[in-house]
Design a protein around this motif. Structure first.
Motif, mmCIF file in Angstrom:
data_model
loop_
_atom_site.group_PDB
_atom_site.id
_atom_site.type_symbol
_atom_site.label_atom_id
_atom_site.label_comp_id
_atom_site.label_asym_id
_atom_site.label_seq_id
_atom_site.Cartn_x
_atom_site.Cartn_y
_atom_site.Cartn_z
ATOM 1 N N LEU A 44 0.813 -1.219 0.000
ATOM 2 C CA LEU A 44 0.000 0.000 0.000
ATOM 3 C C LEU A 44 0.844 1.265 0.000
ATOM 4 O O LEU A 44 0.400 2.313 -0.484
ATOM 5 C CB LEU A 44 -0.923 0.015 1.226
ATOM 6 N N VAL A 45 2.062 1.203 0.547
ATOM 7 C CA VAL A 45 2.877 2.415 0.647
ATOM 8 C C VAL A 45 4.110 2.367 -0.247
ATOM 9 O O VAL A 45 4.631 3.417 -0.647
ATOM 10 C CB VAL A 45 3.315 2.659 2.103
ATOM 11 N N ALA A 46 4.603 1.183 -0.532
ATOM 12 C CA ALA A 46 5.794 1.067 -1.380
ATOM 13 C C ALA A 46 5.739 -0.266 -2.127
ATOM 14 O O ALA A 46 6.482 -1.194 -1.799
ATOM 15 C CB ALA A 46 7.067 1.167 -0.548
ATOM 16 N N PRO A 47 4.857 -0.372 -3.113
ATOM 17 C CA PRO A 47 4.625 -1.681 -3.754
ATOM 18 C C PRO A 47 5.837 -2.245 -4.474
ATOM 19 O O PRO A 47 5.890 -3.450 -4.725
ATOM 20 C CB PRO A 47 3.497 -1.386 -4.742
ATOM 21 N N THR A 48 6.812 -1.420 -4.826
ATOM 22 C CA THR A 48 7.989 -1.920 -5.557
ATOM 23 C C THR A 48 9.193 -2.152 -4.654
ATOM 24 O O THR A 48 10.253 -2.539 -5.126
ATOM 25 C CB THR A 48 8.383 -0.927 -6.668
ATOM 26 N N TRP A 49 9.037 -1.889 -3.368
ATOM 27 C CA TRP A 49 10.152 -2.037 -2.439
ATOM 28 C C TRP A 49 10.442 -3.515 -2.151
ATOM 29 O O TRP A 49 9.570 -4.373 -2.215
ATOM 30 C CB TRP A 49 9.838 -1.352 -1.111
ATOM 31 N N SER A 50 11.673 -3.757 -1.799
ATOM 32 C CA SER A 50 12.094 -5.040 -1.243
ATOM 33 C C SER A 50 12.947 -4.725 -0.030
ATOM 34 O O SER A 50 14.061 -4.233 -0.160
ATOM 35 C CB SER A 50 12.889 -5.850 -2.267
#
Length: 361
Positions: A44-50
Motif C-alpha cells: 500500500l505504501v511502497a509496492p515496488t520495495w524489497s
C-alpha cells in the motif's frame, strides 16, 4: 514444546526455562507480525520495495520449543514418575482444550466475518477434520497454522510415555547415545519422508540430553568412561544436528543445537545466580507462552488487515515511511497478541482445561 510448562512440584521451578520459553514465543510472534506487515501494508505504501525483515530469525523459536520440551519432559518424569495413562492425560488436558477452543473461534470468525476481513482461509470439512489432529504435522493442514508443531510435540509425548513410570539413570544415559544415532539416521536414511520426523525427534532428544548430561559430568573421575561417552555422544549429536539440512527452514538444526546449549547454560547459571531470573516480565511471558503462540494466528491477520483497511482509505497514507509503519504495526500487533494471550491463559488454560480435567476424572 514445552509451550505448556509442566516442570512439576517435586522440584523447584526453573525460572530460566520460563525465560527461554517466553522469549521463544515472543520471537515467533514478532516474526509472523512482520511477515504480515510486509504482506498487507508494504504493497500500500511502497509496492515496488524489497526490504529485509527485522525479525527474520524469529522462526527459530520453534526448534527452541522442541528442545525445551525434551528437557522439560525428561526433568518432569525424572522428578515425578507417573503411569503412562496419567502422563498422557495430563499432557492432553494441558494442550488440547486451549487449542480446540481457539480453532473453533477461528472457524467461527470465518463464518461470521466478511471475506475481506476474515482470514484468507476457506472452510472445508477436510481441513476442519485435519485441524482436530493438528493438521497431521503439515504447515497448511490446520486453520491454526502453527499446529503442525503441536503434532510433533504430541508424537514426542507418545514416544516418551513408556518411560513415564520411571525415567531412571539408565534410560537417561541411553538418551546420550540415542541422540547422535537419531541425528545420523536423519542424515543417511534414504527415505525422504523420514528426514523431517527424524530431525524433529533429534531436536527433542537434544533437550533430553541437555538434562541428562550434567549429572554425568558431576560424576567426575570415578565415572571416567561414562563421562567420556556422555560428553562425546552429546557433542556428536549436536554436530550432526547442526549440519542437518532438513526441518522447517534452513538452519533449523543449527537453531536446535544452539538452544540445547542455551538450556545447559541457562540452568547452570540459575543454579549459581538464581537472583538473575526473578524479573516478573519474562516469567509472565513464559506463563502465557502457549496461549501467545496460538492466539497470534488470529491477532496478527486481524491487526494487519485492519491497518490495511485504514491505510487504503486514508489520504496521504502512501507517503508514510514503511519503516515507521512497519514498527508501529508490529508494536500494535504485539500488544493485541499479549492481551489476547493473557485472556486465553486465564479463561482457557487455567479455567477451561482444569474444569474439563476435573469433570473427566
Amino acid at each position: 514444546m514445552s509451550l505448556g510448562s509442566d516442570q512439576g512440584s517435586a522440584q523447584a521451578r526453573l525460572r530460566s526455562l520460563d525465560w527461554i520459553r517466553g522469549f521463544a514465543a515472543l520471537s515467533v510472534v514478532l516474526y509472523h507480525s512482520e511477515i504480515g506487515s510486509h504482506a498487507h501494508l508494504l504493497p500500500l505504501v511502497a509496492p515496488t520495495w524489497s526490504t529485509p525483515l527485522w525479525f527474520g530469525a524469529g522462526w527459530m523459536g520453534v526448534p527452541v520449543f522442541f528442545t525445551l520440551s525434551g528437557d522439560v519432559i525428561a526433568r518432569t518424569l525424572n522428578a515425578r514418575p507417573q503411569s503412562v495413562r496419567r502422563f498422557l492425560a495430563r499432557r492432553f488436558w494441558r494442550i488440547y482444550p486451549t487449542y480446540l477452543a481457539l480453532t473453533l473461534l477461528f472457524i467461527t470468525l470465518l463464518l461470521i466475518l466478511p471475506r475481506g476481513v476474515a482470514q484468507t482461509a476457506s472452510l472445508s470439512p477436510a481441513k476442519t477434520l485435519n485441524s482436530l489432529l493438528f493438521g497431521w504435522g503439515q504447515i497448511d493442514g490446520s486453520y491454526l497454522y502453527v499446529a503442525w508443531t503441536l503434532f510433533w510435540e504430541v508424537s514426542f509425548y507418545l514416544l516418551a510415555a513408556p518411560f513415564a513410570p520411571g525415567l531412571g539413570q539408565l534410560p537417561l544415559n541411553l538418551s546420550l547415545l540415542a541422540f547422535p544415532l537419531i541425528t545420523m539416521l536423519a542424515l543417511v536414511v534414504p527415505l525422504e519422508a523420514a528426514h523431517r520426523p527424524l530431525t524433529y525427534l533429534a531436536c527433542f532428544l537434544a533437550g533430553v540430553s541437555a538434562f541428562a548430561l550434567p549429572p554425568i559430568l558431576r560424576g567426575g573421575q570415578s565415572q571416567r568412561m561414562l563421562w567420556g561417552m556422555g560428553l562425546g555422544g552429546y557433542g556428536l549429536g549436536l554436530t550432526l544436528l547442526a549440519i542437518n539440512p532438513h526441518g522447517y527452514a534452513r538452519g533449523f538444526g543449527v537453531a536446535a543445537a544452539a538452544s540445547s546449549l542455551l538450556l545447559l547454560f541457562g540452568v547452570a547459571l540459575e543454579r549459581r545466580r538464581p537472583d538473575l531470573f526473578i524479573h516478573p516480565l519474562p516469567l509472565w511471558l513464559g506463563k502465557i507462552s502457549y496461549s501467545l503462540y496460538l492466539v497470534q494466528v488470529l491477532t496478527v491477520p486481524a491487526v494487519m488487515k485492519g491497518l490495511a483497511m485504514l491505510l487504503d482509505s486514508a489520504p496521504g497514507a502512501a507517503q508514510i515511511p514503511f519503516a515507521l509503519l512497519n514498527g508501529l504495526a508490529i508494536a500494535i500487533t504485539l500488544v493485541v497478541s499479549l492481551v489476547g494471550a493473557w485472556l486465553s491463559w486465564r479463561l482457557l488454560e487455567v479455567k477451561l482445561s482444569q474444569w474439563l480435567q476435573e469433570c473427566w476424572t
